[in-house]
Design an enzyme around this catalytic site. Sequence first.
Site, PDB file in Angstrom:
ATOM      1  NE  ARG A  72      -3.812   2.146   1.784  1.00  9.18           N
ATOM      2  CZ  ARG A  72      -4.964   2.073   1.146  1.00  9.18           C
ATOM      3  NH1 ARG A  72      -5.467   0.917   0.831  1.00  9.18           N
ATOM      4  NH2 ARG A  72      -5.624   3.168   0.818  1.00  9.18           N
ATOM      5  NE  ARG A  98      -7.994   1.322  -3.809  1.00 11.14           N
ATOM      6  CZ  ARG A  98      -8.121   0.022  -3.627  1.00 11.14           C
ATOM      7  NH1 ARG A  98      -8.134  -0.482  -2.409  1.00 11.14           N
ATOM      8  NH2 ARG A  98      -8.249  -0.786  -4.652  1.00 11.14           N
ATOM      9  CB  ILE A  99      -8.490   5.987   3.329  1.00  9.45           C
ATOM     10  CG1 ILE A  99     -10.022   5.884   3.435  1.00  9.45           C
ATOM     11  CG2 ILE A  99      -7.937   6.899   4.421  1.00  9.45           C
ATOM     12  CD1 ILE A  99     -10.504   5.103   4.622  1.00  9.45           C
ATOM     13  CG  LEU A 100      -5.335   9.572  -0.732  1.00  5.13           C
ATOM     14  CD1 LEU A 100      -5.521  10.913  -1.428  1.00  5.13           C
ATOM     15  CD2 LEU A 100      -4.389   8.678  -1.522  1.00  5.13           C
ATOM     16  CG  ASN A 114     -13.505  13.379  -0.257  1.00  6.70           C
ATOM     17  OD1 ASN A 114     -13.398  12.686  -1.284  1.00  6.70           O
ATOM     18  ND2 ASN A 114     -14.274  13.028   0.756  1.00  6.70           N
ATOM     19  CG  HIS A 116     -18.933  12.788   2.382  1.00  6.99           C
ATOM     20  ND1 HIS A 116     -18.483  11.486   2.431  1.00  6.99           N
ATOM     21  CD2 HIS A 116     -19.935  12.874   3.293  1.00  6.99           C
ATOM     22  CE1 HIS A 116     -19.174  10.825   3.338  1.00  6.99           C
ATOM     23  NE2 HIS A 116     -20.054  11.639   3.873  1.00  6.99           N
ATOM     24  CG  ASP A 168     -15.936  10.520   4.810  1.00 10.70           C
ATOM     25  OD1 ASP A 168     -15.340  10.854   3.770  1.00 10.70           O
ATOM     26  OD2 ASP A 168     -16.541   9.446   4.947  1.00 10.70           O
TER      27      ASP A 168
HETATM   28  C1  GRF Z   1     -19.891  11.290  -5.865  1.00  9.19           C
HETATM   29  O1  GRF Z   1     -21.199  11.185  -5.378  1.00  9.19           O
HETATM   30  C2  GRF Z   1     -18.916  11.658  -4.776  1.00  9.19           C
HETATM   31  O2  GRF Z   1     -19.468  12.454  -3.782  1.00  9.19           O
HETATM   32  C3  GRF Z   1     -18.587  10.306  -4.176  1.00  9.19           C
HETATM   33  O3  GRF Z   1     -18.486   9.458  -5.297  1.00  9.19           O
HETATM   34  C4  GRF Z   1     -19.367   9.927  -6.324  1.00  9.19           C
HETATM   35  C5  GRF Z   1     -18.562  10.033  -7.585  1.00  9.19           C
HETATM   36  O4  GRF Z   1     -19.407  10.161  -8.699  1.00  9.19           O
HETATM   37  N1  GRF Z   1     -17.408  10.380  -3.376  1.00  9.19           N
HETATM   38  P1  GRF Z   1     -18.810  10.282 -10.171  1.00  9.19           P
HETATM   39  O5  GRF Z   1     -17.802   9.139 -10.352  1.00  9.19           O
HETATM   40  O6  GRF Z   1     -18.160  11.625 -10.292  1.00  9.19           O
HETATM   41  O7  GRF Z   1     -19.987  10.127 -11.083  1.00  9.19           O
END
Ligand code: GRF
Length: 224
Positions: A72, A98-100, A114, A116, A168
């Site tokens: 990893r 993935r979590i960085l 990010n 979310h 998050d």
């Molecule tokens: C989005 O809803 C984002 O918030 C989440 O993954 C989704 C990605 O969508 N982390 P896309 O691949 O841009 O269509």
Amino acid sequence: MYQIAVLLSGSGSNLQALLDAERAGTLGARVALVVSDRADAYGLQRALTHQVAAAFVPLPPAPPGPARAAARSAWEQRLAGIVELFSPDLIVLAGFMRILSPAFLQRFPERVINQHPALLPDDGGASYTTSSGLVIPALRGAHVVRDALAHGLTVTGCTIHRVTPRVDDGPVLARAEVPILPGDTADTLHERIKREEHQLIVEVVRSLALTQQETALPPRQDQS
Ligand code: GRF
């Protein structure tokens, strides 16, 4: 020009929103690189269609234990090395599953954001108060659209935040509320959330690019 790298694992509809805004001349930034950890991520096709550099950086499977940790870390270093080649001003995690690690984030301080697909509070707490005063749980993790339905919520939304070692979490840059409608499934709800995300990510990138441009301006000369 403000350069961005987009990391993704899937469809890349948010990448598409950025590419469309760039093409329309309204982004104030250039998507310089797209990286995926999955070969079948449609986002890679979108990048290539727009003649944007695209890289597939797979995380090789490894048995649990020290070998996995080493694999990893080697993967993250490959990923960081590729990203560094493009010296992006901003790294957008747009559906990157993935979590960085803190080590990766330290290589790009203040430069990783990010998306979310749920509402996160400013204080990193366990709940979020909506604009109408409703207190709802702050949903974190990989299944928050499903979780919003499972909790029987009537409103959810999306958040864009800076990435810190706490998953998050991190300073919120923008968010939008999305009502949950009777009969919504995870798919219909996620589609509506994504429509908001597409606007929000363009606004956030534009505003960060503008801020950097303004702070980079030489001090104004006294005209008198
Ligand atoms: C989005 O809803 C984002 O918030 C989440 O993954 C989704 C990605 O969508 N982390 P896309 O691949 O841009 O269509």
